[in-house]
Design a protein around this motif. Structure first.
Motif, mmCIF file in Angstrom:
data_model
loop_
_atom_site.group_PDB
_atom_site.id
_atom_site.type_symbol
_atom_site.label_atom_id
_atom_site.label_comp_id
_atom_site.label_asym_id
_atom_site.label_seq_id
_atom_site.Cartn_x
_atom_site.Cartn_y
_atom_site.Cartn_z
ATOM 1 N N VAL A 221 0.816 -1.237 0.000
ATOM 2 C CA VAL A 221 0.000 0.000 0.000
ATOM 3 C C VAL A 221 0.840 1.272 0.000
ATOM 4 O O VAL A 221 0.284 2.377 -0.013
ATOM 5 C CB VAL A 221 -0.998 0.028 1.193
ATOM 6 N N GLY A 222 2.160 1.132 0.039
ATOM 7 C CA GLY A 222 3.042 2.309 0.083
ATOM 8 C C GLY A 222 3.541 2.530 1.501
ATOM 9 O O GLY A 222 2.746 2.603 2.445
ATOM 10 N N ALA A 223 4.867 2.644 1.637
ATOM 11 C CA ALA A 223 5.456 2.787 2.975
ATOM 12 C C ALA A 223 4.917 4.027 3.688
ATOM 13 O O ALA A 223 4.750 4.027 4.907
ATOM 14 C CB ALA A 223 6.980 2.870 2.851
ATOM 15 N N ASP A 224 4.632 5.084 2.928
ATOM 16 C CA ASP A 224 4.160 6.319 3.561
ATOM 17 C C ASP A 224 2.712 6.226 4.033
ATOM 18 O O ASP A 224 2.159 7.187 4.552
ATOM 19 C CB ASP A 224 4.356 7.518 2.624
ATOM 20 N N ARG A 225 2.125 5.046 3.865
ATOM 21 C CA ARG A 225 0.774 4.822 4.405
ATOM 22 C C ARG A 225 0.804 3.783 5.520
ATOM 23 O O ARG A 225 -0.243 3.235 5.888
ATOM 24 C CB ARG A 225 -0.141 4.315 3.308
ATOM 25 N N VAL A 226 1.983 3.480 6.041
ATOM 26 C CA VAL A 226 2.081 2.444 7.074
ATOM 27 C C VAL A 226 2.769 2.999 8.312
ATOM 28 O O VAL A 226 3.907 3.480 8.242
ATOM 29 C CB VAL A 226 2.874 1.218 6.547
ATOM 30 N N GLY A 227 2.079 2.936 9.440
ATOM 31 C CA GLY A 227 2.670 3.269 10.734
ATOM 32 C C GLY A 227 2.826 1.998 11.556
ATOM 33 O O GLY A 227 2.292 0.942 11.203
ATOM 34 N N PHE A 228 3.574 2.097 12.665
ATOM 35 C CA PHE A 228 3.846 0.904 13.475
ATOM 36 C C PHE A 228 3.769 1.294 14.941
ATOM 37 O O PHE A 228 4.385 2.283 15.354
ATOM 38 C CB PHE A 228 5.254 0.378 13.147
ATOM 39 N N ARG A 229 2.994 0.547 15.733
ATOM 40 C CA ARG A 229 2.869 0.879 17.163
ATOM 41 C C ARG A 229 3.595 -0.138 18.038
ATOM 42 O O ARG A 229 3.479 -1.348 17.833
ATOM 43 C CB ARG A 229 1.393 0.921 17.581
ATOM 44 N N LEU A 230 4.307 0.368 19.042
ATOM 45 C CA LEU A 230 5.070 -0.474 19.969
ATOM 46 C C LEU A 230 4.749 -0.104 21.414
ATOM 47 O O LEU A 230 4.379 1.035 21.705
ATOM 48 C CB LEU A 230 6.572 -0.274 19.740
ATOM 49 N N ALA A 231 4.938 -1.070 22.293
ATOM 50 C CA ALA A 231 4.842 -0.819 23.743
ATOM 51 C C ALA A 231 6.006 -1.560 24.396
ATOM 52 O O ALA A 231 5.831 -2.640 24.957
ATOM 53 C CB ALA A 231 3.516 -1.305 24.303
ATOM 54 N N PRO A 232 7.208 -0.989 24.316
ATOM 55 C CA PRO A 232 8.387 -1.705 24.795
ATOM 56 C C PRO A 232 8.243 -2.115 26.262
ATOM 57 O O PRO A 232 7.852 -1.316 27.098
ATOM 58 C CB PRO A 232 9.518 -0.682 24.656
ATOM 59 N N GLY A 233 8.550 -3.389 26.525
ATOM 60 C CA GLY A 233 8.616 -3.842 27.916
ATOM 61 C C GLY A 233 7.280 -4.050 28.595
ATOM 62 O O GLY A 233 7.234 -4.353 29.784
ATOM 63 N N THR A 234 6.181 -3.906 27.862
ATOM 64 C CA THR A 234 4.894 -4.098 28.539
ATOM 65 C C THR A 234 4.767 -5.543 29.016
ATOM 66 O O THR A 234 5.394 -6.451 28.468
ATOM 67 C CB THR A 234 3.717 -3.769 27.584
ATOM 68 N N SER A 235 3.929 -5.749 30.039
ATOM 69 C CA SER A 235 3.696 -7.124 30.487
ATOM 70 C C SER A 235 2.243 -7.535 30.256
ATOM 71 O O SER A 235 1.771 -8.503 30.855
ATOM 72 C CB SER A 235 4.070 -7.255 31.967
ATOM 73 N N LEU A 236 1.546 -6.798 29.384
ATOM 74 C CA LEU A 236 0.151 -7.141 29.101
ATOM 75 C C LEU A 236 0.060 -8.531 28.475
ATOM 76 O O LEU A 236 0.912 -8.928 27.685
ATOM 77 C CB LEU A 236 -0.449 -6.134 28.107
ATOM 78 N N TRP A 237 -1.004 -9.265 28.808
ATOM 79 C CA TRP A 237 -1.298 -10.577 28.226
ATOM 80 C C TRP A 237 -0.090 -11.513 28.291
ATOM 81 O O TRP A 237 0.261 -12.164 27.307
ATOM 82 C CB TRP A 237 -1.783 -10.440 26.776
ATOM 83 N N GLY A 238 0.549 -11.536 29.455
ATOM 84 C CA GLY A 238 1.591 -12.524 29.696
ATOM 85 C C GLY A 238 2.905 -12.281 28.970
ATOM 86 O O GLY A 238 3.755 -13.171 28.897
ATOM 87 N N ILE A 239 3.091 -11.083 28.447
ATOM 88 C CA ILE A 239 4.326 -10.805 27.705
ATOM 89 C C ILE A 239 5.500 -10.646 28.677
ATOM 90 O O ILE A 239 5.392 -9.956 29.697
ATOM 91 C CB ILE A 239 4.174 -9.512 26.868
ATOM 92 N N VAL A 240 6.608 -11.320 28.368
ATOM 93 C CA VAL A 240 7.857 -11.098 29.093
ATOM 94 C C VAL A 240 8.910 -10.737 28.049
ATOM 95 O O VAL A 240 9.059 -11.442 27.048
ATOM 96 C CB VAL A 240 8.303 -12.363 29.867
ATOM 97 N N GLU A 241 9.576 -9.607 28.266
ATOM 98 C CA GLU A 241 10.686 -9.208 27.394
ATOM 99 C C GLU A 241 11.878 -8.969 28.308
ATOM 100 O O GLU A 241 11.847 -8.050 29.128
ATOM 101 C CB GLU A 241 10.335 -7.939 26.614
#
Ligand code: FMN
Length: 360
Positions: A221-241
């Protein structure tokens, strides 16, 4: 320092201000994931935002996280989204669709299907089997089915197909949801991802899925139409980083090669990690200056602080939910209405489209 009210060029778009409406699940679609007329009203009411990001939208039935969430995987949904994007555009706004694949944070009671994930690890937490936020309808998350290496490509295609549908539905772009414990972050996490193929193991393996989803979507769709969301280090829904600075440093450097419209991060970890991400990211950088379940919604002061620290745009969640004219309230210093937790996800128009603009 730039002001929240300064214009900004984002990809193909000219934003009149730096205020972004953060993505928020509101559970007001039909049971088949079709957007409703109330959703068009809700988003149109908030069209003075520099950019509106839609609620999490599932790209396939199997990737749906909870009831009455909207989808982007069939033509009925596309046609109904068109009413939403038209309403935003007619009111002078711009809107990206957030694409969220639930991965293991899903239940057959919602989708009729066994959830899929990087690894068949017992999640060990309950998930919503009704509306999001309906704690009485929570049941233990089943052990997901591990995707084979060949099947991973198919799931990347699921994001791509939804992104194409989003553009067809009139969205200005898509935000790939790599935050909050959903499928992309499951691949990033050393707890949810125990794979021994190229999509697991080392940091370079665990970031591969995120990068390939972004690459394929940008190519479609074109790189200028794509964003990316991050939540570094979150522990939501059992996430361990366990390796947050290294993991996110590598991920952001890899994504930075792709010329995406923006990187959007929640302030979910140490500021050092976030400012390092800013340094590695050459393009537009959005900060949501808040913890996801932080006691207080992000406010103007936190936003201005992050602008001074190098953010280009600031995303506001709960403040936007309760203040459709948030930009104008910030500009005039008018008091903010408080959001009501009880009506966040429970359907109907109350607590949804009855928040009004400030009465001066
Ligand atoms: C009702 C509600 C629904 C949310 N749904 C989503 C979502 O669909 N996708 C997402 O990335 N974040 C979601 N979030 C997180 C918000 O985007 C934001 O990160 C969080 O509310 C913290 O920001 P705030 O302090 O400005 O509210 C949601 C938050 C709330 C309050």
């Amino acid at each position: 320092m730039s002001s929240l009210f300064a214009p900004f060029t984002l990809g193909r778009l000219s934003l009149p201000n730096r205020v972004v409406m953060a993505p928020m699940t509101r559970s007001r679609a039909t049971p088949d994931g079709v957007p409703t007329p109330s959703m068009a009203t809700y988003y149109a009411q908030r069209a003075t935002a520099g950019l509106v990001i839609s609620e999490a939208t599932h790209p396939s039935l199997q990737s749906q996280a909870s009831a009455n969430a909207p989808g982007l995987h069939n033509t009925d949904q596309v046609a109904a989204w068109k009413n939403v994007t038209d309403a935003v555009h007619v009111n002078g706004g711009r809107i990206f669709a957030q694409i969220q694949h639930a991965g293991r944070v899903s239940h057959p009671k919602v989708t009729g299907l066994t959830p899929i994930a990087p690894s068949a690890v017992e999640p060990g937490f309950p998930v919503f089997t009704g509306l999001f936020g309906d704690f009485e309808a929570m049941l233990p998350a089943p052990i997901p089915r591990e995707l084979s290496t060949q099947e991973v490509a198919g799931q990347i295609e699921v994001y791509v197909a939804a992104a194409r549908y989003a553009i067809e539905a009139g969205f200005d772009g898509v935000e790939l949801h790599g935050a909050n414990g959903w499928l992309i972050q499951q691949f990033l996490s050393s707890s949810a991802n125990q794979r021994s193929d190229a999509y697991g193991g080392s940091v370079s393996g665990r970031i591969r899925f995120a990068v390939e989803v972004a690459e394929a979507t940008a190519a479609a769709v074109g790189a200028d139409r794509v964003g990316f969301r991050l939540a570094p280090g979150t522990s939501l829904w059992g996430i361990v980083e366990e390796d947050v600075p290294e993991l996110y440093g590598s991920l952001v450097s890899a994504l930075a090669q792709l010329d995406l419209a923006y990187l959007h991060t929640i302030a979910s970890t140490d500021e050092e990690v976030l400012t390092d991400m800013r340094k590695r990211w050459p393009g537009a950088f959005i900060v949501n200056p808040s913890a996801v379940r932080g006691a207080q919604p992000a406010d103007k002061e936190k936003g201005e602080r992050w602008l001074a620290m190098g953010a280009d745009l600031i995303a506001f969640g709960r403040a936007y939910l309760a203040n459709p004219d948030l930009v104008e309230r910030f500009r005039t210093g008018a008091a903010l209405t408080e959001h009501d937790d009880e009506t966040m996800y429970n359907g109907g128009d109350t607590g949804y489209i009855n928040y009004t603009s400030y009465q001066y």
